[in-house]
Design a protein around this motif. Sequence first.
Motif, PDB file in Angstrom:
ATOM      1  N   SER A  64      -5.572   3.310  -5.463  1.00 37.95           N
ATOM      2  CA  SER A  64      -5.291   1.878  -5.542  1.00 37.95           C
ATOM      3  C   SER A  64      -4.982   1.345  -4.152  1.00 37.95           C
ATOM      4  CB  SER A  64      -4.084   1.614  -6.441  1.00 37.95           C
ATOM      5  OG  SER A  64      -4.348   1.962  -7.769  1.00 37.95           O
ATOM      6  N   THR A  65      -5.200   0.057  -3.973  1.00 38.64           N
ATOM      7  CA  THR A  65      -4.833  -0.523  -2.688  1.00 38.64           C
ATOM      8  C   THR A  65      -3.387  -1.009  -2.672  1.00 38.64           C
ATOM      9  OG1 THR A  65      -5.731  -2.665  -3.344  1.00 38.64           O
ATOM     10  CG2 THR A  65      -7.188  -1.211  -2.101  1.00 38.64           C
ATOM     11  N   ARG A  66      -2.800  -1.259  -3.866  1.00 41.82           N
ATOM     12  CA  ARG A  66      -1.419  -1.724  -3.967  1.00 41.82           C
ATOM     13  C   ARG A  66      -0.689  -0.997  -5.091  1.00 41.82           C
ATOM     14  NH1 ARG A  66      -2.892  -3.621   0.103  1.00 41.82           N
ATOM     15  NH2 ARG A  66      -2.970  -5.777   0.776  1.00 41.82           N
ATOM     16  N   ILE A  67       0.608  -0.758  -4.865  1.00 41.75           N
ATOM     17  CA  ILE A  67       1.507  -0.134  -5.840  1.00 41.75           C
ATOM     18  C   ILE A  67       2.846  -0.862  -5.775  1.00 41.75           C
ATOM     19  CG2 ILE A  67       0.399   2.134  -5.624  1.00 41.75           C
ATOM     20  CD1 ILE A  67       2.844   2.947  -3.845  1.00 41.75           C
ATOM     21  N   ALA A  68       3.765  -0.502  -6.656  1.00 39.14           N
ATOM     22  CA  ALA A  68       5.155  -0.971  -6.583  1.00 39.14           C
ATOM     23  C   ALA A  68       6.023   0.240  -6.279  1.00 39.14           C
ATOM     24  CB  ALA A  68       5.579  -1.606  -7.897  1.00 39.14           C
ATOM     25  N   ALA A  69       6.985   0.080  -5.368  1.00 38.27           N
ATOM     26  CA  ALA A  69       7.846   1.211  -5.006  1.00 38.27           C
ATOM     27  C   ALA A  69       9.207   0.727  -4.536  1.00 38.27           C
ATOM     28  CB  ALA A  69       7.190   2.043  -3.911  1.00 38.27           C
ATOM     29  N   GLY A 105       1.997   1.787   3.514  1.00 37.36           N
ATOM     30  CA  GLY A 105       2.932   0.760   3.954  1.00 37.36           C
ATOM     31  C   GLY A 105       4.316   0.885   3.347  1.00 37.36           C
ATOM     32  N   LEU A 106       4.415   1.461   2.161  1.00 40.43           N
ATOM     33  CA  LEU A 106       5.705   1.627   1.485  1.00 40.43           C
ATOM     34  C   LEU A 106       6.306   3.014   1.709  1.00 40.43           C
ATOM     35  CD1 LEU A 106       4.890  -0.193  -1.882  1.00 40.43           C
ATOM     36  CD2 LEU A 106       6.167  -1.083   0.078  1.00 40.43           C
ATOM     37  N   SER A 107       5.577   3.876   2.384  1.00 38.48           N
ATOM     38  CA  SER A 107       6.050   5.234   2.701  1.00 38.48           C
ATOM     39  C   SER A 107       7.037   5.201   3.857  1.00 38.48           C
ATOM     40  CB  SER A 107       4.870   6.123   3.100  1.00 38.48           C
ATOM     41  OG  SER A 107       4.025   6.376   2.022  1.00 38.48           O
ATOM     42  N   SER A 108       7.714   6.325   4.060  1.00 37.03           N
ATOM     43  CA  SER A 108       8.610   6.492   5.197  1.00 37.03           C
ATOM     44  C   SER A 108       8.525   7.946   5.668  1.00 37.03           C
ATOM     45  CB  SER A 108      10.045   6.135   4.800  1.00 37.03           C
ATOM     46  OG  SER A 108      10.450   6.919   3.699  1.00 37.03           O
ATOM     47  N   GLN A 109       9.266   8.265   6.701  1.00 38.43           N
ATOM     48  CA  GLN A 109       9.162   9.591   7.329  1.00 38.43           C
ATOM     49  C   GLN A 109       9.338  10.737   6.339  1.00 38.43           C
ATOM     50  OE1 GLN A 109      11.876  10.285  10.576  1.00 38.43           O
ATOM     51  NE2 GLN A 109      11.117  12.343  10.941  1.00 38.43           N
ATOM     52  N   PHE A 110      10.378  10.687   5.521  1.00 41.32           N
ATOM     53  CA  PHE A 110      10.658  11.802   4.622  1.00 41.32           C
ATOM     54  C   PHE A 110      10.212  11.555   3.186  1.00 41.32           C
ATOM     55  CE2 PHE A 110      13.799  12.193   8.067  1.00 41.32           C
ATOM     56  CZ  PHE A 110      13.364  13.405   8.586  1.00 41.32           C
ATOM     57  N   TRP A 111       9.589  10.385   2.942  1.00 45.99           N
ATOM     58  CA  TRP A 111       9.045  10.085   1.621  1.00 45.99           C
ATOM     59  C   TRP A 111       7.656   9.471   1.767  1.00 45.99           C
ATOM     60  CZ3 TRP A 111       8.883   5.654  -2.036  1.00 45.99           C
ATOM     61  CH2 TRP A 111       8.595   6.071  -3.345  1.00 45.99           C
ATOM     62  N   PRO A 112       6.672  10.320   2.080  1.00 45.60           N
ATOM     63  CA  PRO A 112       5.298   9.829   2.153  1.00 45.60           C
ATOM     64  C   PRO A 112       4.711   9.711   0.738  1.00 45.60           C
ATOM     65  CG  PRO A 112       5.364  12.155   2.710  1.00 45.60           C
ATOM     66  CD  PRO A 112       6.794  11.716   2.477  1.00 45.60           C
ATOM     67  N   SER A 145       0.847  -1.202   0.000  1.00 43.58           N
ATOM     68  CA  SER A 145       0.000   0.000   0.000  1.00 43.58           C
ATOM     69  C   SER A 145       0.878   1.245   0.000  1.00 43.58           C
ATOM     70  CB  SER A 145      -0.902   0.008   1.238  1.00 43.58           C
ATOM     71  OG  SER A 145      -0.108   0.139   2.406  1.00 43.58           O
ATOM     72  N   SER A 146       0.298   2.356  -0.406  1.00 44.39           N
ATOM     73  CA  SER A 146       1.040   3.624  -0.383  1.00 44.39           C
ATOM     74  C   SER A 146       1.553   3.913   1.024  1.00 44.39           C
ATOM     75  CB  SER A 146       0.147   4.778  -0.854  1.00 44.39           C
ATOM     76  OG  SER A 146      -0.178   4.633  -2.203  1.00 44.39           O
ATOM     77  N   LEU A 185      10.911   5.992  -5.794  1.00 45.27           N
ATOM     78  CA  LEU A 185      10.079   5.965  -7.003  1.00 45.27           C
ATOM     79  C   LEU A 185       8.970   4.955  -6.794  1.00 45.27           C
ATOM     80  CD1 LEU A 185       9.582   6.539 -10.090  1.00 45.27           C
ATOM     81  CD2 LEU A 185      11.235   4.706 -10.545  1.00 45.27           C
ATOM     82  N   ALA A 186       7.755   5.326  -7.173  1.00 49.59           N
ATOM     83  CA  ALA A 186       6.618   4.410  -7.112  1.00 49.59           C
ATOM     84  C   ALA A 186       5.910   4.424  -8.453  1.00 49.59           C
ATOM     85  CB  ALA A 186       5.656   4.813  -6.000  1.00 49.59           C
TER      86      ALA A 186
END
Length: 167
Positions: A54-59, A41-48, A38-39, A162-163
């Motif tokens: 969509s419920t799923r992406i590739a990143a 779930g694949l995010s982080s502190q400085f890269w939201p 998920s967006s 990159l996503a």
Amino acid sequence: MTFSQAQVIFQEDFESGTFPLGWTQETNATDGGWLIGSSSGLSSQFWPIAANGSTRIAATNDDGCNCDKSQDRLITPPLDFTGLSGIALQVDVFFGKGTYENFSEQAAIEVSLDGSIWTVLEDLHGHGGWDTHLLNLSNFAGEDSVYISFNYNDGGGYLYGLAIDNV
């Protein structure tokens, strides 16, 4: 480029939540490189990563691991363009083209006929959110093995990522 009637020969939206069958990746990263999730779930502190519906992406997230993402390449299975004349690639991209501590990240969409020698189709520009890219692949009409790559390079620094979605 306008497509009033298009035949879809390949499609991937990552909604299965698993790495797509036939896709491969190249990475030097210690976090597994490209991941599906998920967006949020694949995010982080400085890269939201902004939600895109969509419920799923590739990143691939450099901020989340601060590891070597100088060659994070996600590659489609070989695509068969025999018998086709007008071919286009459409993909949703989330990329900021950020710079931090004198390092700049880069990303590109590339093409290959053998899966090892890559030609840049488009250097991705930075954008504040998701945007849709449409590329003309008609120069590859008649080819029976065309690979598309989504290549991320952190330039050796601690950067963002990159996503992609809806290929």
